[in-house]
Design a protein around this motif. Structure first.
Motif, PDB file in Angstrom:
ATOM      1  N   GLY A   1       0.810  -1.229   0.000  1.00 33.17           N
ATOM      2  CA  GLY A   1       0.000   0.000   0.000  1.00 33.17           C
ATOM      3  C   GLY A   1       0.831   1.261   0.000  1.00 33.17           C
ATOM      4  O   GLY A   1       0.461   2.276   0.600  1.00 33.17           O
ATOM      5  N   LEU A   2       1.974   1.206  -0.706  1.00 28.85           N
ATOM      6  CA  LEU A   2       2.888   2.350  -0.638  1.00 28.85           C
ATOM      7  C   LEU A   2       2.364   3.589  -1.364  1.00 28.85           C
ATOM      8  O   LEU A   2       2.934   4.670  -1.219  1.00 28.85           O
ATOM      9  N   GLY A   3       1.278   3.426  -2.109  1.00 24.78           N
ATOM     10  CA  GLY A   3       0.658   4.596  -2.731  1.00 24.78           C
ATOM     11  C   GLY A   3       0.227   5.619  -1.681  1.00 24.78           C
ATOM     12  O   GLY A   3       0.124   6.811  -1.973  1.00 24.78           O
ATOM     13  N   ALA A   4      -0.007   5.140  -0.465  1.00 23.30           N
ATOM     14  CA  ALA A   4      -0.453   6.036   0.604  1.00 23.30           C
ATOM     15  C   ALA A   4       0.698   6.494   1.500  1.00 23.30           C
ATOM     16  O   ALA A   4       0.474   7.086   2.560  1.00 23.30           O
ATOM     17  N   LEU A   5       1.932   6.238   1.049  1.00 29.07           N
ATOM     18  CA  LEU A   5       3.094   6.537   1.894  1.00 29.07           C
ATOM     19  C   LEU A   5       3.109   7.993   2.367  1.00 29.07           C
ATOM     20  O   LEU A   5       3.426   8.272   3.523  1.00 29.07           O
ATOM     21  N   ASN A   6       2.781   8.895   1.475  1.00 32.53           N
ATOM     22  CA  ASN A   6       2.899  10.316   1.835  1.00 32.53           C
ATOM     23  C   ASN A   6       1.646  10.890   2.466  1.00 32.53           C
ATOM     24  O   ASN A   6       1.599  12.087   2.772  1.00 32.53           O
ATOM     25  N   THR A   7       0.622  10.060   2.653  1.00 37.09           N
ATOM     26  CA  THR A   7      -0.589  10.566   3.298  1.00 37.09           C
ATOM     27  C   THR A   7      -0.893   9.847   4.608  1.00 37.09           C
ATOM     28  O   THR A   7      -1.683  10.330   5.410  1.00 37.09           O
ATOM     29  N   GLU A   8      -0.272   8.702   4.835  1.00 35.14           N
ATOM     30  CA  GLU A   8      -0.490   7.981   6.101  1.00 35.14           C
ATOM     31  C   GLU A   8       0.115   8.779   7.257  1.00 35.14           C
ATOM     32  O   GLU A   8       1.088   9.503   7.077  1.00 35.14           O
ATOM     33  N   ARG A   9      -0.463   8.628   8.447  1.00 35.18           N
ATOM     34  CA  ARG A   9       0.045   9.388   9.593  1.00 35.18           C
ATOM     35  C   ARG A   9       1.395   8.856  10.054  1.00 35.18           C
ATOM     36  O   ARG A   9       1.599   7.642  10.169  1.00 35.18           O
ATOM     37  N   GLU A  10       2.286   9.783  10.377  1.00 38.66           N
ATOM     38  CA  GLU A  10       3.655   9.399  10.729  1.00 38.66           C
ATOM     39  C   GLU A  10       3.766   8.638  12.057  1.00 38.66           C
ATOM     40  O   GLU A  10       4.614   7.758  12.167  1.00 38.66           O
ATOM     41  N   PRO A  11       2.960   8.958  13.085  1.00 45.74           N
ATOM     42  CA  PRO A  11       3.090   8.153  14.317  1.00 45.74           C
ATOM     43  C   PRO A  11       2.857   6.662  14.063  1.00 45.74           C
ATOM     44  O   PRO A  11       3.595   5.805  14.561  1.00 45.74           O
TER      45      PRO A  11
END
Ligand SMILES: [Zn+2]
Length: 414
Positions: A75-85
């Motif tokens: 699911g790396l398409g969401a890498l830049n939108t997933e929450r960092e914590p």
């Protein structure tokens, strides 16, 4: 920290991994204070002792290229939108597994949570390898990691996209501020209509993403800050761009012509292998329903990488082992030792592979004075496997792991 004297049937000592039968290592305050044949290693009064029996004791393994994405690899398409914590916590769990797998050092070459993971590990809050980190990737607009559907304004807001000398210099300074040790530049990508934009549908038909002036600006600013620079570079043009721009370490570095190969050798540049990335994609084709086009792309890259690995070995390229693992479920960090096996399968001698995955990795990471070999004065980063290590597949089953003098795996008393 208590002292410990560890003996084993076989040790591999120094940068050359010289075999030493019936050897011992004396660890004090997290460092190797003596190493060699058992009779030559002091036995201070009251020191705890441990005998690993028929095992082989090696320096801790080093993965010179991996990612602490902390995301499902599918699911790396969401890498830049997933929450960092969430990402940091998930990655911390995977890093503990990487350490338990015998990797006492690793370089995260692209992940916004890498610098804080390194800090939390160094401060002892969570367990993981000694990390060298790049922080967020740096890409040009439309470059290696800037592909739709996210608007490039989003990437720019995250300082993941930088164009032109001024913006690049500023972005390198942002990385220094975030705590990066390395800068990761994307220098190659697929052509305009490529479906697999980041790597390119055809490894031999890559285009470059930056001008040489932009690359030089990144390198100068990184060096001014005491950081090194690595480049994602596939194809002749990108590898030459990296060399012309003064990049320190080449990632992937295949699909190149003979002149470029000779240049890599002449300049003594380290190329990081990353065979595992493709290996684990191939292993996941069916279980994870990869579409045919994606399989075709990986097959083309696999062929090009293998051919150039073999040619690179013949030419004398300095390889360091790096997996480019990106996390569960397809690319678990805990499987990093596979890179040793694959390198041998592709023609590296077992001893060369061991060097490329220990001292060679330490040199790529810039930490060879601290770790990467069993030498007096270095950090007590150790891994042991049962038996004589006649097959590097045994590295996947360490019986003992120690990082900075602290036991991570195994039943020894420290
Ligand atoms: Zn990578």
């Amino acid at each position: 920290m208590a002292s410990l004297r560890i003996s084993a049937k076989q040790l591999r000592i120094g940068d050359t991994l010289e075999p030493c039968a019936e050897g011992a290592v004396l660890v004090e305050a997290g460092r190797i204070v003596a190493v060699g044949p058992d009779a030559a290693v002091p036995r201070p009064a009251g020191v705890a002792t441990a005998d690993l029996g028929d095992a082989t004791l090696l320096p801790g393994l080093i993965d010179a290229h991996m990612h602490t994405f902390g995301m499902p690899s599918t699911g790396l398409g969401a890498l830049n939108t997933e929450r960092e914590p969430y990402r940091a916590l998930r990655a911390a769990g995977e890093l503990r597994e990487l350490l338990e797998a015998g990797f006492t050092s690793a370089r995260c070459l692209g992940s916004s949570v890498g610098p804080d993971l390194r800090r939390a590990i160094d401060e002892g809050h969570v367990e993981g390898p000694r990390l060298v980190v790049a922080g967020q990737f740096i890409s040009s607009t439309g470059g290696t990691w800037d592909a739709p559907p996210l608007p490039s304004s989003w990437g720019r807001a995250q300082t993941a996209i930088a164009d032109g000398v001024d913006e690049i210099v500023q972005t390198v300074r942002e990385r220094a501020r975030a705590g990066a040790d390395f800068i990761k530049l994307g220098l190659s990508k697929g052509g305009v209509q490529d479906r697999y934009h980041a790597w390119g549908d055809d490894p031999h038909a890559q285009v470059t993403t930056y001008s040489v002036e932009e690359v030089r600006a990144a390198v100068d600013e990184a060096h001014r800050n005491g950081m090194k620079v690595s480049a994602h570079a596939i194809g002749t043009a990108a590898v030459n761009l990296a060399l012309d721009g003064g990049v320190d370490v080449i990632e992937h570095g295949y699909a190149i012509d003979d002149e470029t190969r000779a240049r890599l050798v002449d300049e003594g540049k380290i190329v990081v292998t990353t065979i595992s990335q493709l290996h684990f994609h191939r292993a996941a084709y069916d279980a994870f329903h990869y579409p045919d086009w994606e399989r075709d792309v990986y097959e083309r890259h696999w062929q090009a990488m293998r051919r150039d690995f073999e040619l690179g070995l013949q030419a004398g390229i300095r390889f360091a082992l790096g997996t480019d693992l990106i996390g569960k479920p397809t690319h678990p960090l805990a499987r990093a030792a596979k890179e040793f096996e694959l390198a041998v399968e592709w023609g590296m001698s077992p001893d060369e592979a061991l060097r490329a995955g220990t001292i060679g990795g330490a040199e790529a990471l810039g930490i060879a004075a601290e770790t990467g070999s069993l030498d007096m004065g270095k950090s007590a980063d150790l891994v042991a496997v049962a038996g004589g290590l006649s097959d590097l597949a045994d590295l996947a089953r360490p019986i003992f792991v120690m990082k900075q003098g602290r036991r991570v795996r195994g039943t020894l008393p420290i």
